[in-house]
Design a protein around this motif. Structure first.
Motif, short mmCIF file in Angstrom:
data_model
loop_
_atom_site.label_atom_id
_atom_site.label_comp_id
_atom_site.label_asym_id
_atom_site.label_seq_id
_atom_site.Cartn_x
_atom_site.Cartn_y
_atom_site.Cartn_z
N SER A 138 7.32 5.70 -16.96
CA SER A 138 6.23 6.58 -17.40
C SER A 138 5.17 6.72 -16.32
O SER A 138 4.99 5.83 -15.48
CB SER A 138 5.59 6.03 -18.69
OG SER A 138 4.79 4.90 -18.40
N ALA A 139 4.48 7.83 -16.37
CA ALA A 139 3.39 8.07 -15.42
C ALA A 139 2.31 7.01 -15.59
O ALA A 139 1.74 6.53 -14.61
CB ALA A 139 2.82 9.47 -15.63
N ARG A 140 2.04 6.63 -16.82
CA ARG A 140 1.01 5.61 -17.08
C ARG A 140 1.39 4.28 -16.43
O ARG A 140 0.56 3.64 -15.78
CB ARG A 140 0.82 5.42 -18.58
CG ARG A 140 -0.26 4.43 -18.93
CD ARG A 140 -0.41 4.29 -20.47
NE ARG A 140 -1.56 3.55 -20.85
CZ ARG A 140 -1.67 2.22 -20.80
NH1 ARG A 140 -0.66 1.50 -20.36
NH2 ARG A 140 -2.77 1.62 -21.18
N THR A 141 2.63 3.85 -16.60
CA THR A 141 3.08 2.61 -16.00
C THR A 141 2.98 2.68 -14.47
O THR A 141 2.55 1.73 -13.82
CB THR A 141 4.53 2.29 -16.42
OG1 THR A 141 4.57 2.17 -17.84
CG2 THR A 141 5.05 1.03 -15.78
N VAL A 197 -0.81 2.53 -13.44
CA VAL A 197 -1.33 1.17 -13.60
C VAL A 197 -0.76 0.27 -12.52
O VAL A 197 -1.48 -0.50 -11.87
CB VAL A 197 -1.03 0.62 -15.01
CG1 VAL A 197 -1.31 -0.88 -15.10
CG2 VAL A 197 -1.84 1.37 -16.06
N GLY A 198 0.55 0.37 -12.28
CA GLY A 198 1.18 -0.43 -11.24
C GLY A 198 0.63 -0.12 -9.86
O GLY A 198 0.38 -1.03 -9.06
N ALA A 199 0.42 1.16 -9.57
CA ALA A 199 -0.13 1.56 -8.27
C ALA A 199 -1.54 1.01 -8.11
O ALA A 199 -1.91 0.55 -7.01
CB ALA A 199 -0.13 3.07 -8.14
N LEU A 248 0.82 -1.21 0.00
CA LEU A 248 0.00 0.00 0.00
C LEU A 248 0.86 1.26 0.00
O LEU A 248 0.59 2.21 -0.74
CB LEU A 248 -0.94 0.01 1.21
CG LEU A 248 -2.09 -1.00 1.16
CD1 LEU A 248 -2.86 -0.99 2.48
CD2 LEU A 248 -3.01 -0.73 -0.02
N SER A 249 1.89 1.28 0.83
CA SER A 249 2.73 2.48 0.88
C SER A 249 3.47 2.66 -0.44
O SER A 249 3.60 3.79 -0.94
CB SER A 249 3.69 2.44 2.06
OG SER A 249 4.55 1.33 2.00
N SER A 250 3.91 1.57 -1.06
CA SER A 250 4.59 1.67 -2.35
C SER A 250 3.64 2.18 -3.43
O SER A 250 4.04 2.99 -4.28
CB SER A 250 5.16 0.32 -2.75
OG SER A 250 6.27 0.00 -1.92
N ALA A 251 2.40 1.71 -3.42
CA ALA A 251 1.41 2.20 -4.39
C ALA A 251 1.22 3.70 -4.22
O ALA A 251 1.13 4.44 -5.20
CB ALA A 251 0.09 1.46 -4.21
#
Length: 154
Positions: A113-116, A119-121, A80-83
């Motif tokens: 990228s901001a998109r990556t 999406v990852g978050a 959660l903190s990483s997201a």
């Protein structure tokens, strides 16, 4: 008879300027997965070990079930903190680009990228919240509150 190979990228010393492109559409060398992992800020995960304080003070540190639940909670809070770090770095990327230290973070530096990152978050945060509610309803609520607090901060 043999092709001229002078100036080709076969020198044992890598060209340090290749990763420092000034063009915004070019990405520096390195794997997306590696940059993504760095953006998760694993060096900050040790803060989540505070979850084990309850085991220590509750004298449950040697109880396997309690230890497994706490270890799962630590993993969930790390995710959660990483997201939230990813979201924060996307929101702050323009300011971070002007900062001497923060400009080296993968998103500010253009390595990720901001998109990556978003999406990852989303995937990481969604999976972690699902895991939190799976662990227990009250823990899921606390975890959702943690996310809400960090989003408000961002």
């Amino acid at each position: 008879m043999f092709p001229d190979t002078r100036g080709m990228a076969c020198d044992p010393v890598p060209d340090s300027t290749a990763a420092e492109s000034s063009l915004p559409h070019e990405r520096p060398a390195g794997s997306v997965a590696g940059h993504f992992f760095v953006a998760l800020r694993p060096d900050q995960w040790t803060k989540n070990l505070v979850v084990f304080a309850g085991l220590i003070f509750g004298q449950q540190l040697t109880e396997p079930r309690a230890l497994a639940i706490s270890a799962t909670a630590v993993v969930i809070f790390c995710a959660l903190s990483s997201a939230m770090y990813l979201v924060n770095d996307v929101v702050d990327r323009e300011d971070d680009q002007r900062h001497p230290d923060k400009s080296r973070r993968p998103i500010a530096a253009g390595h990720l990228s901001a998109r990556t990152a978003i999406v990852g978050a989303s995937v990481l945060g969604g999976a972690a919240l699902a895991g939190a509610f799976w662990l227990s309803g009250p823990f899921g609520i606390v975890s959702a509150g943690f996310v809400a607090l960090l989003l408000a901060y961002t």
